[in-house]
Design a protein around this motif. Structure first.
Motif, PDB file in Angstrom:
ATOM      1  N   PRO A  19     -48.008   9.396  49.531  1.00 19.22           N
ATOM      2  CA  PRO A  19     -46.572   9.146  49.649  1.00 19.22           C
ATOM      3  C   PRO A  19     -45.771  10.066  48.758  1.00 19.22           C
ATOM      4  O   PRO A  19     -46.274  10.598  47.765  1.00 19.22           O
ATOM      5  CB  PRO A  19     -46.436   7.685  49.205  1.00 19.22           C
ATOM      6  CG  PRO A  19     -47.605   7.448  48.321  1.00 19.22           C
ATOM      7  CD  PRO A  19     -48.718   8.273  48.901  1.00 19.22           C
ATOM      8  N   LEU A  20     -44.503  10.238  49.133  1.00 23.14           N
ATOM      9  CA  LEU A  20     -43.624  11.113  48.356  1.00 23.14           C
ATOM     10  C   LEU A  20     -43.456  10.611  46.943  1.00 23.14           C
ATOM     11  O   LEU A  20     -43.171  11.377  46.034  1.00 23.14           O
ATOM     12  CB  LEU A  20     -42.252  11.199  49.033  1.00 23.14           C
ATOM     13  CG  LEU A  20     -42.221  11.886  50.396  1.00 23.14           C
ATOM     14  CD1 LEU A  20     -40.840  11.731  51.014  1.00 23.14           C
ATOM     15  CD2 LEU A  20     -42.586  13.349  50.274  1.00 23.14           C
ATOM     16  N   THR A  21     -43.615   9.340  46.759  1.00 25.23           N
ATOM     17  CA  THR A  21     -43.368   8.738  45.445  1.00 25.23           C
ATOM     18  C   THR A  21     -44.648   8.461  44.684  1.00 25.23           C
ATOM     19  O   THR A  21     -44.708   7.594  43.836  1.00 25.23           O
ATOM     20  CB  THR A  21     -42.605   7.417  45.636  1.00 25.23           C
ATOM     21  OG1 THR A  21     -43.349   6.586  46.513  1.00 25.23           O
ATOM     22  CG2 THR A  21     -41.227   7.661  46.224  1.00 25.23           C
ATOM     23  N   SER A  22     -45.682   9.216  44.963  1.00 27.07           N
ATOM     24  CA  SER A  22     -46.969   8.956  44.324  1.00 27.07           C
ATOM     25  C   SER A  22     -46.920   9.169  42.828  1.00 27.07           C
ATOM     26  O   SER A  22     -47.730   8.627  42.097  1.00 27.07           O
ATOM     27  CB  SER A  22     -48.042   9.872  44.935  1.00 27.07           C
ATOM     28  OG  SER A  22     -47.684  11.229  44.757  1.00 27.07           O
ATOM     29  N   SER A 243     -39.272  15.548  43.477  1.00 25.68           N
ATOM     30  CA  SER A 243     -39.614  16.947  43.201  1.00 25.68           C
ATOM     31  C   SER A 243     -39.567  17.823  44.438  1.00 25.68           C
ATOM     32  O   SER A 243     -39.449  19.043  44.339  1.00 25.68           O
ATOM     33  CB  SER A 243     -41.011  17.024  42.571  1.00 25.68           C
ATOM     34  OG  SER A 243     -41.974  16.414  43.417  1.00 25.68           O
ATOM     35  N   ASP A 244     -39.646  17.213  45.644  1.00 28.57           N
ATOM     36  CA  ASP A 244     -39.593  17.996  46.879  1.00 28.57           C
ATOM     37  C   ASP A 244     -38.162  18.131  47.411  1.00 28.57           C
ATOM     38  O   ASP A 244     -37.943  18.639  48.507  1.00 28.57           O
ATOM     39  CB  ASP A 244     -40.489  17.374  47.953  1.00 28.57           C
ATOM     40  CG  ASP A 244     -40.047  15.967  48.336  1.00 28.57           C
ATOM     41  OD1 ASP A 244     -39.081  15.468  47.720  1.00 28.57           O
ATOM     42  OD2 ASP A 244     -40.656  15.372  49.237  1.00 28.57           O
ATOM     43  N   GLY A 245     -37.182  17.648  46.629  1.00 30.74           N
ATOM     44  CA  GLY A 245     -35.784  17.790  47.014  1.00 30.74           C
ATOM     45  C   GLY A 245     -35.225  16.626  47.813  1.00 30.74           C
ATOM     46  O   GLY A 245     -34.034  16.631  48.141  1.00 30.74           O
ATOM     47  N   LYS A 246     -36.063  15.646  48.139  1.00 30.89           N
ATOM     48  CA  LYS A 246     -35.582  14.491  48.899  1.00 30.89           C
ATOM     49  C   LYS A 246     -35.033  13.423  47.962  1.00 30.89           C
ATOM     50  O   LYS A 246     -35.443  13.321  46.807  1.00 30.89           O
ATOM     51  CB  LYS A 246     -36.707  13.920  49.762  1.00 30.89           C
ATOM     52  CG  LYS A 246     -37.143  14.862  50.875  1.00 30.89           C
ATOM     53  CD  LYS A 246     -38.140  14.191  51.793  1.00 30.89           C
ATOM     54  CE  LYS A 246     -38.526  15.114  52.941  1.00 30.89           C
ATOM     55  NZ  LYS A 246     -39.473  14.475  53.876  1.00 30.89           N
ATOM     56  N   ARG A 314     -31.931  11.010  36.854  1.00 34.03           N
ATOM     57  CA  ARG A 314     -32.121  10.604  38.244  1.00 34.03           C
ATOM     58  C   ARG A 314     -32.131  11.805  39.181  1.00 34.03           C
ATOM     59  O   ARG A 314     -32.772  11.764  40.227  1.00 34.03           O
ATOM     60  CB  ARG A 314     -30.999   9.636  38.665  1.00 34.03           C
ATOM     61  CG  ARG A 314     -30.959   8.375  37.837  1.00 34.03           C
ATOM     62  CD  ARG A 314     -29.830   7.463  38.267  1.00 34.03           C
ATOM     63  NE  ARG A 314     -29.673   6.329  37.358  1.00 34.03           N
ATOM     64  CZ  ARG A 314     -28.781   5.357  37.509  1.00 34.03           C
ATOM     65  NH1 ARG A 314     -27.954   5.382  38.544  1.00 34.03           N
ATOM     66  NH2 ARG A 314     -28.706   4.375  36.636  1.00 34.03           N
ATOM     67  N   GLY A 315     -31.430  12.861  38.793  1.00 36.30           N
ATOM     68  CA  GLY A 315     -31.388  14.050  39.629  1.00 36.30           C
ATOM     69  C   GLY A 315     -32.205  15.205  39.091  1.00 36.30           C
ATOM     70  O   GLY A 315     -32.221  16.285  39.683  1.00 36.30           O
ATOM     71  N   VAL A 316     -32.875  15.015  37.958  1.00 31.64           N
ATOM     72  CA  VAL A 316     -33.700  16.061  37.346  1.00 31.64           C
ATOM     73  C   VAL A 316     -35.095  15.489  37.110  1.00 31.64           C
ATOM     74  O   VAL A 316     -35.329  14.815  36.090  1.00 31.64           O
ATOM     75  CB  VAL A 316     -33.080  16.557  36.024  1.00 31.64           C
ATOM     76  CG1 VAL A 316     -33.918  17.687  35.439  1.00 31.64           C
ATOM     77  CG2 VAL A 316     -31.642  17.013  36.230  1.00 31.64           C
ATOM     78  N   PRO A 317     -36.032  15.698  38.029  1.00 32.29           N
ATOM     79  CA  PRO A 317     -37.373  15.101  37.906  1.00 32.29           C
ATOM     80  C   PRO A 317     -38.064  15.406  36.588  1.00 32.29           C
ATOM     81  O   PRO A 317     -38.753  14.540  36.034  1.00 32.29           O
ATOM     82  CB  PRO A 317     -38.135  15.711  39.095  1.00 32.29           C
ATOM     83  CG  PRO A 317     -37.064  16.023  40.100  1.00 32.29           C
ATOM     84  CD  PRO A 317     -35.878  16.454  39.289  1.00 32.29           C
ATOM     85  N   GLY A 318     -37.912  16.635  36.082  1.00 30.07           N
ATOM     86  CA  GLY A 318     -38.568  16.990  34.828  1.00 30.07           C
ATOM     87  C   GLY A 318     -38.079  16.156  33.661  1.00 30.07           C
ATOM     88  O   GLY A 318     -38.867  15.697  32.825  1.00 30.07           O
ATOM     89  N   LEU A 319     -36.769  15.944  33.590  1.00 31.40           N
ATOM     90  CA  LEU A 319     -36.198  15.120  32.526  1.00 31.40           C
ATOM     91  C   LEU A 319     -36.564  13.659  32.723  1.00 31.40           C
ATOM     92  O   LEU A 319     -36.843  12.945  31.753  1.00 31.40           O
ATOM     93  CB  LEU A 319     -34.680  15.286  32.505  1.00 31.40           C
ATOM     94  CG  LEU A 319     -33.910  14.566  31.399  1.00 31.40           C
ATOM     95  CD1 LEU A 319     -34.388  15.013  30.031  1.00 31.40           C
ATOM     96  CD2 LEU A 319     -32.416  14.809  31.546  1.00 31.40           C
ATOM     97  N   ARG A 320     -36.625  13.212  33.987  1.00 35.50           N
ATOM     98  CA  ARG A 320     -37.018  11.832  34.274  1.00 35.50           C
ATOM     99  C   ARG A 320     -38.464  11.570  33.869  1.00 35.50           C
ATOM    100  O   ARG A 320     -38.804  10.446  33.477  1.00 35.50           O
ATOM    101  CB  ARG A 320     -36.808  11.545  35.767  1.00 35.50           C
ATOM    102  CG  ARG A 320     -37.015  10.079  36.127  1.00 35.50           C
ATOM    103  CD  ARG A 320     -36.575   9.781  37.548  1.00 35.50           C
ATOM    104  NE  ARG A 320     -37.371  10.469  38.552  1.00 35.50           N
ATOM    105  CZ  ARG A 320     -36.905  11.433  39.338  1.00 35.50           C
ATOM    106  NH1 ARG A 320     -35.662  11.828  39.268  1.00 35.50           N
ATOM    107  NH2 ARG A 320     -37.698  12.003  40.231  1.00 35.50           N
ATOM    108  N   ALA A 321     -39.308  12.569  33.945  1.00 32.42           N
ATOM    109  CA  ALA A 321     -40.703  12.401  33.552  1.00 32.42           C
ATOM    110  C   ALA A 321     -40.824  12.122  32.055  1.00 32.42           C
ATOM    111  O   ALA A 321     -41.801  11.512  31.614  1.00 32.42           O
ATOM    112  CB  ALA A 321     -41.500  13.644  33.925  1.00 32.42           C
ATOM    113  N   VAL A 322     -39.829  12.565  31.292  1.00 30.66           N
ATOM    114  CA  VAL A 322     -39.843  12.342  29.844  1.00 30.66           C
ATOM    115  C   VAL A 322     -39.122  11.044  29.468  1.00 30.66           C
ATOM    116  O   VAL A 322     -39.677  10.202  28.772  1.00 30.66           O
ATOM    117  CB  VAL A 322     -39.200  13.536  29.103  1.00 30.66           C
ATOM    118  CG1 VAL A 322     -39.149  13.275  27.600  1.00 30.66           C
ATOM    119  CG2 VAL A 322     -39.959  14.816  29.389  1.00 30.66           C
ATOM    120  N   LEU A 323     -37.881  10.890  29.933  1.00 27.93           N
ATOM    121  CA  LEU A 323     -37.060   9.740  29.535  1.00 27.93           C
ATOM    122  C   LEU A 323     -37.281   8.517  30.422  1.00 27.93           C
ATOM    123  O   LEU A 323     -37.015   7.403  30.008  1.00 27.93           O
ATOM    124  CB  LEU A 323     -35.572  10.124  29.559  1.00 27.93           C
ATOM    125  CG  LEU A 323     -35.126  11.196  28.571  1.00 27.93           C
ATOM    126  CD1 LEU A 323     -33.641  11.480  28.732  1.00 27.93           C
ATOM    127  CD2 LEU A 323     -35.440  10.781  27.133  1.00 27.93           C
TER     128      LEU A 323
END
Length: 328
Positions: A19-22, A243-246, A314-323
Motif C-alpha cells: 500500500p501507498l501508506t506502508s 512520498s509519491d506525491g499523492k 504534513r506536506g513534507v514527508p522527510g520532516l514528518r519522518a522526524v517530527l
C-alpha cells in the motif's frame, strides 16, 4: 479497442501489493475525494485556531467600550495602565496570575505536556517512536520560544525587532552616555535595560505575553486534540502528502480500551486546565496590555512556530519522518 491499464504497485513478500501508506503507522488512512492542501487546517483545527484572534479582538473591544478602561491613563512605555489607575485587578502587572503563571508560562506548559506524555496510552509503552517524536515536537516549539524571547546569538528576536524599528534603552538617548559605551554594551536587551533603571522606548514591541500564551496553549491543544477526537468518536480529517506525491487522508478512530484508562483522562485534563487558564490570561492581556498591532504581531509570531511544527510536516514527508504527527 483499447483497454484501461490498472496502476501497478510494488509487490510485498507475500505477493500482495504494497500500500501507498506502508511507511505510515497503523492509523486509518485513505485517499480523499478532493485535493485540499495538506498545509491547511482541518475544520476542527480552524475552529480552534480562530479562538485566538477572536479572543484578541474581544479583549480589545472590551478595553474600548469599558468606562473604567477608557478613563484610566495608559502608559505606552510599560504597555499597561499605571498600577494606581489600573481599571481591574487583572490590569495590574503584579497580579498573582501574571506573576506566578504567565511570567513562568513555559514551566506550566512543560509540566502539562510532560504529564500528558507520560500518562497518555496513545503513545504506547516505554520509549516508543510516538513518544520520542512528541518530545521532538515539544523541543522544536521550545526552541522557537527561546529564539523569540530568550536568546538568539545574543538578544532574542523580540529585542532585535525592537531595536531594528528604532527603539532603544532610554538611558542611551543621552549622547554623552552613548559615546562612552561600546557597540556591544549599547545593544541592550529589554531585561538589561530595566536592570540599569532604563526604559525600553521608541520601537515596535511584539507582545511577549500574547506570543507565549498562544504558543504554549497551541502546543497543548494540537497534542491532545487527537486524544479528544478519539474519545468523542470524531474524525479530524487531516491530509498528508506521501512520498509519491499523492495526498492521503488520516483519520483518528475511537479506541474504547484506551479511553477506559484513567491515566489518559488525567493527562488530557491537566493539559486542558493549563490551556484554559492561558486562554483567560490571553483575554486579560488583550483587554489591558499592549496596542492592537503589538498583540497582532505576537499572534503571527506564535502561529508561525506552530505552523512549522504541526502543519509543515504534513506536506513534507522527510520532516514528518522526524517530527511525526500527534495521534499518528
Amino acid at each position: 479497442m483499447s483497454t484501461r491499464r490498472k496502476p501497478s504497485y510494488p509487490s510485498a513478500a507475500n505477493g500482495q501489493p504494497t500500500p501507498l501508506t506502508s511507511t505510515m503507522s497503523s492509523s486509518p488512512i485513505r485517499t480523499p475525494s478532493n485535493s485540499r492542501s495538506p498545509f491547511f487546517p482541518t475544520r476542527l483545527e480552524a475552529l480552534l485556531i480562530s479562538i485566538y484572534p477572536a479572543t484578541l479582538v474581544l479583549g480589545s473591544i472590551f478595553s474600548i467600550l469599558s468606562p473604567a478602561s477608557r478613563s484610566a491613563p495608559y502608559s505606552a512605555a510599560s504597555q499597561s495602565h499605571p498600577p494606581e489607575f489600573a481599571p481591574s485587578y487583572f490590569a495590574q502587572k503584579k497580579n498573582v496570575f501574571n506573576v506566578y503563571f504567565v511570567k513562568v508560562g513555559w514551566f506550566w506548559t512543560t509540566l502539562a505536556f510532560t504529564v500528558f506524555l507520560i500518562f497518555n496510552p496513545g503513545f504506547g509503552s516505554g520509549l516508543s517512536v510516538r513518544r520520542i517524536r512528541a518530545g521532538l515536537r515539544y523541543a522544536s516549539i521550545t526552541m522557537w520560544w527561546v529564539v523569540v524571547t530568550q536568546w538568539f546569538f545574543g538578544p532574542p528576536l523580540i529585542d532585535r525587532g525592537f531595536r531594528f524599528t528604532g527603539g532603544q534603552c532610554e538611558t542611551l538617548r543621552d549622547p554623552e552616555t552613548r559615546a562612552g559605551m561600546s557597540d556591544t554594551r549599547e545593544y541592550f536587551t529589554a531585561a538589561a535595560c530595566k536592570a540599569v533603571g532604563g526604559t525600553w522606548k521608541g520601537g515596535h514591541d511584539i507582545s511577549g505575553h500574547v506570543f507565549l500564551l498562544i504558543l504554549g496553549s497551541g502546543l497543548l491543544w494540537f497534542e491532545i486534540l487527537p486524544a479528544l477526537t478519539r474519545a468523542e468518536g470524531l474524525r479530524d480529517g487531516r491530509r498528508i502528502l506521501l512520498s509519491d506525491g499523492k495526498v492521503a487522508h488520516v483519520a483518528v478512530e475511537k479506541d474504547e480500551e484506551a479511553d477506559k484508562e484513567k491515566p489518559a483522562r488525567k493527562g488530557v485534563k491537566t493539559a486542558l486546565g493549563v490551556a484554559a487558564l492561558m486562554w483567560w490570561m490571553l483575554l486579560m492581556t488583550a483587554a489591558y496590555f499592549h496596542t492592537w498591532f503589538e498583540k497582532f504581531t505576537g499572534l503571527l509570531v506564535a502561529f508561525s512556530g506552530l505552523w512549522i511544527v504541526y502543519f509543515l510536516p504534513r506536506g513534507v514527508p522527510g520532516l514528518r519522518a522526524v517530527l511525526g504527527m500527534p495521534g499518528v
